[in-house]
Design a protein around this motif. Structure first.
Motif, PDB file in Angstrom:
ATOM      1  N   ASP A 294       0.834  -1.205   0.000  1.00 39.79           N
ATOM      2  CA  ASP A 294       0.000   0.000   0.000  1.00 39.79           C
ATOM      3  C   ASP A 294       0.869   1.255   0.000  1.00 39.79           C
ATOM      4  O   ASP A 294       0.592   2.224  -0.727  1.00 39.79           O
ATOM      5  N   PHE A 295       1.928   1.251   0.774  1.00 41.14           N
ATOM      6  CA  PHE A 295       2.823   2.411   0.840  1.00 41.14           C
ATOM      7  C   PHE A 295       3.536   2.633  -0.491  1.00 41.14           C
ATOM      8  O   PHE A 295       3.611   3.769  -0.984  1.00 41.14           O
ATOM      9  N   ILE A 296       4.041   1.561  -1.083  1.00 40.81           N
ATOM     10  CA  ILE A 296       4.760   1.692  -2.356  1.00 40.81           C
ATOM     11  C   ILE A 296       3.832   2.216  -3.446  1.00 40.81           C
ATOM     12  O   ILE A 296       4.189   3.125  -4.216  1.00 40.81           O
TER      13      ILE A 296
ATOM     14  N   THR B 124       1.113   3.958  -3.040  1.00 37.59           N
ATOM     15  CA  THR B 124       0.759   5.344  -2.715  1.00 37.59           C
ATOM     16  C   THR B 124       1.848   6.305  -3.168  1.00 37.59           C
ATOM     17  O   THR B 124       1.553   7.366  -3.740  1.00 37.59           O
ATOM     18  N   VAL B 125       3.090   5.961  -2.939  1.00 37.14           N
ATOM     19  CA  VAL B 125       4.206   6.814  -3.369  1.00 37.14           C
ATOM     20  C   VAL B 125       4.253   6.899  -4.897  1.00 37.14           C
ATOM     21  O   VAL B 125       4.496   7.979  -5.462  1.00 37.14           O
ATOM     22  N   ILE B 126       4.027   5.773  -5.561  1.00 31.54           N
ATOM     23  CA  ILE B 126       4.035   5.770  -7.033  1.00 31.54           C
ATOM     24  C   ILE B 126       2.933   6.683  -7.575  1.00 31.54           C
ATOM     25  O   ILE B 126       3.160   7.468  -8.501  1.00 31.54           O
ATOM     26  N   PHE B 127       1.748   6.597  -6.995  1.00 31.13           N
ATOM     27  CA  PHE B 127       0.649   7.447  -7.452  1.00 31.13           C
ATOM     28  C   PHE B 127       0.930   8.923  -7.183  1.00 31.13           C
ATOM     29  O   PHE B 127       0.558   9.788  -7.989  1.00 31.13           O
ATOM     30  N   ALA B 128       1.559   9.221  -6.065  1.00 29.57           N
ATOM     31  CA  ALA B 128       1.913  10.616  -5.795  1.00 29.57           C
ATOM     32  C   ALA B 128       2.843  11.152  -6.880  1.00 29.57           C
ATOM     33  O   ALA B 128       2.672  12.283  -7.370  1.00 29.57           O
ATOM     34  N   PHE B 129       3.817  10.332  -7.269  1.00 26.10           N
ATOM     35  CA  PHE B 129       4.740  10.738  -8.337  1.00 26.10           C
ATOM     36  C   PHE B 129       4.009  10.875  -9.669  1.00 26.10           C
ATOM     37  O   PHE B 129       4.237  11.833 -10.425  1.00 26.10           O
ATOM     38  N   LEU B 130       3.117   9.930  -9.966  1.00 28.97           N
ATOM     39  CA  LEU B 130       2.377   9.987 -11.229  1.00 28.97           C
ATOM     40  C   LEU B 130       1.447  11.192 -11.290  1.00 28.97           C
ATOM     41  O   LEU B 130       1.261  11.780 -12.364  1.00 28.97           O
ATOM     42  N   TRP B 131       0.852  11.571 -10.170  1.00 26.72           N
ATOM     43  CA  TRP B 131       0.019  12.772 -10.151  1.00 26.72           C
ATOM     44  C   TRP B 131       0.861  14.011 -10.428  1.00 26.72           C
ATOM     45  O   TRP B 131       0.416  14.940 -11.116  1.00 26.72           O
ATOM     46  N   LEU B 132       2.072  14.045  -9.912  1.00 28.86           N
ATOM     47  CA  LEU B 132       2.961  15.183 -10.171  1.00 28.86           C
ATOM     48  C   LEU B 132       3.285  15.274 -11.654  1.00 28.86           C
ATOM     49  O   LEU B 132       3.176  16.351 -12.265  1.00 28.86           O
TER      50      LEU B 132
ATOM     51  N   TRP C  15      -2.119  12.475  -1.873  1.00 23.87           N
ATOM     52  CA  TRP C  15      -1.370  11.215  -1.919  1.00 23.87           C
ATOM     53  C   TRP C  15      -0.046  11.317  -1.176  1.00 23.87           C
ATOM     54  O   TRP C  15       0.404  10.339  -0.569  1.00 23.87           O
ATOM     55  N   CYS C  16       0.571  12.488  -1.223  1.00 18.07           N
ATOM     56  CA  CYS C  16       1.815  12.675  -0.448  1.00 18.07           C
ATOM     57  C   CYS C  16       1.527  12.619   1.042  1.00 18.07           C
ATOM     58  O   CYS C  16       2.274  12.001   1.814  1.00 18.07           O
ATOM     59  N   GLY C  17       0.430  13.274   1.468  1.00 23.09           N
ATOM     60  CA  GLY C  17       0.074  13.227   2.872  1.00 23.09           C
ATOM     61  C   GLY C  17      -0.326  11.832   3.319  1.00 23.09           C
ATOM     62  O   GLY C  17       0.025  11.387   4.421  1.00 23.09           O
ATOM     63  N   ASN C  18      -1.046  11.129   2.465  1.00 24.58           N
ATOM     64  CA  ASN C  18      -1.487   9.785   2.819  1.00 24.58           C
ATOM     65  C   ASN C  18      -0.324   8.816   2.918  1.00 24.58           C
ATOM     66  O   ASN C  18      -0.388   7.828   3.662  1.00 24.58           O
ATOM     67  N   ALA C  19       0.741   9.099   2.172  1.00 26.85           N
ATOM     68  CA  ALA C  19       1.908   8.211   2.213  1.00 26.85           C
ATOM     69  C   ALA C  19       2.472   8.107   3.627  1.00 26.85           C
ATOM     70  O   ALA C  19       2.936   7.041   4.044  1.00 26.85           O
ATOM     71  N   TRP C  20       2.419   9.216   4.363  1.00 28.99           N
ATOM     72  CA  TRP C  20       2.959   9.200   5.729  1.00 28.99           C
ATOM     73  C   TRP C  20       2.127   8.291   6.639  1.00 28.99           C
ATOM     74  O   TRP C  20       2.673   7.498   7.407  1.00 28.99           O
ATOM     75  N   PHE C  21       0.809   8.387   6.528  1.00 36.32           N
ATOM     76  CA  PHE C  21      -0.051   7.572   7.379  1.00 36.32           C
ATOM     77  C   PHE C  21       0.013   6.101   7.001  1.00 36.32           C
ATOM     78  O   PHE C  21      -0.087   5.228   7.862  1.00 36.32           O
ATOM     79  N   VAL C  22       0.186   5.810   5.724  1.00 38.24           N
ATOM     80  CA  VAL C  22       0.355   4.416   5.309  1.00 38.24           C
ATOM     81  C   VAL C  22       1.711   3.892   5.777  1.00 38.24           C
ATOM     82  O   VAL C  22       1.833   2.739   6.202  1.00 38.24           O
ATOM     83  N   TYR C  23       2.716   4.759   5.711  1.00 29.90           N
ATOM     84  CA  TYR C  23       4.058   4.368   6.180  1.00 29.90           C
ATOM     85  C   TYR C  23       4.028   3.973   7.657  1.00 29.90           C
ATOM     86  O   TYR C  23       4.728   3.034   8.074  1.00 29.90           O
ATOM     87  N   LYS C  24       3.220   4.645   8.441  1.00 28.83           N
ATOM     88  CA  LYS C  24       3.128   4.330   9.867  1.00 28.83           C
ATOM     89  C   LYS C  24       2.513   2.958  10.113  1.00 28.83           C
ATOM     90  O   LYS C  24       2.670   2.394  11.200  1.00 28.83           O
TER      91      LYS C  24
END
Length: 235
Positions: free
Chosen positions: A130-132, A134-142, A202-211
């Motif tokens: 889920d974390f990986i 999420t990070v990929i989608f954050a990059f793709l949105w950028l 997605w960047c913000g959600n990455a932190w909560f998924v990382y936890k």
């Protein structure tokens, strides 16, 4: 279904609430882009007989302007076949594709959070995957939002009647051409805004998924002062 434990509590937690916002914002992002349709118009006044002609050309997603005819008539004693210039389908389709994929992933993640959170948290792979993703989608949105923002700027320029008349030989020699209006692109501007809002989410959600992953180090437990052994007395 085996293992299903329906619980809407995670939607009140950041990991679920933000995912719900991502689902909604993804809909707005791809819908405002893919659902757009507009037109541009040019008024042509012939020099030889002062006759006035008005030409309209409709354009819509995915914005392959070079396949759209603009003037295809015998006008001002001249046979004219003119197309709009530019193909902005790559950036538009990429942006819409990311929006649809994000929408589908959010549905899958919400089903996991609401129905199988115990499986998600008991295992080690679920939060990491889920974390990986999420990070990929954050990059793709950028990438997609930046590309579509640039594509939209070029689209506005290419559909501007003042730009179009400069590329038509008829307007340079045999007629006087003037703008007859162009559709507003407010919804396309909104799509770019939602694209970057998705990036933030997605960047913000990455932190909560990382936890949720075992990569997140738990805070060290402080030793209770009451349990500390007294120092040994020196004889």
């Amino acid at each position: 279904m085996a293992g299903l434990q329906l619980d809407f509590g995670p939607l009140k937690e950041p990991i679920g609430f933000i995912k719900l916002l991502e689902w909604i914002f993804a809909i707005f992002a791809f819908a405002t882009c893919s659902g757009y349709s507009g037109q541009t118009a040019l008024k042509v006044t012939c020099n030889n007989d002062s006759s006035v002609h008005e030409f309209h050309s409709k354009f819509q997603y995915p914005f392959r302007l070079n396949s759209i005819p603009f003037i295809q008539l015998k006008t001002c004693n001249s046979s004219v076949i003119t197309h709009l210039v530019g193909d902005f389908s790559s950036s538009a389709e990429f942006f819409v594709a990311i929006g649809i994929l994000a929408f589908l992933y959010c549905i899958a993640a919400l089903v996991m959070y609401v129905g199988y959170l115990h499986v998600y948290r008991d295992g080690k792979r679920g939060p990491i995957i889920d974390f990986i993703v999420t990070v990929i989608f954050a990059f793709l949105w950028l990438v997609s939002s930046s590309a579509w923002g640039k594509g939209l700027t070029d689209l506005k320029y290419a559909t501007n009647p003042d730009t179009i008349k400069d590329s038509i030989s008829l307007c340079k020699n045999l007629a006087v051409c003037a703008s007859a209006g162009v559709s507003g692109m407010g919804s396309l501007n909104v799509s770019v805004v939602f694209g970057f809002l998705n990036l933030i989410l997605w960047c913000g959600n990455a932190w909560f998924v990382y936890k949720e992953t075992n990569w997140h180090a738990e805070p060290e437990q402080q030793q209770d002062p009451g349990n500390v052994a007294p120092p040994a007395q020196i004889p």
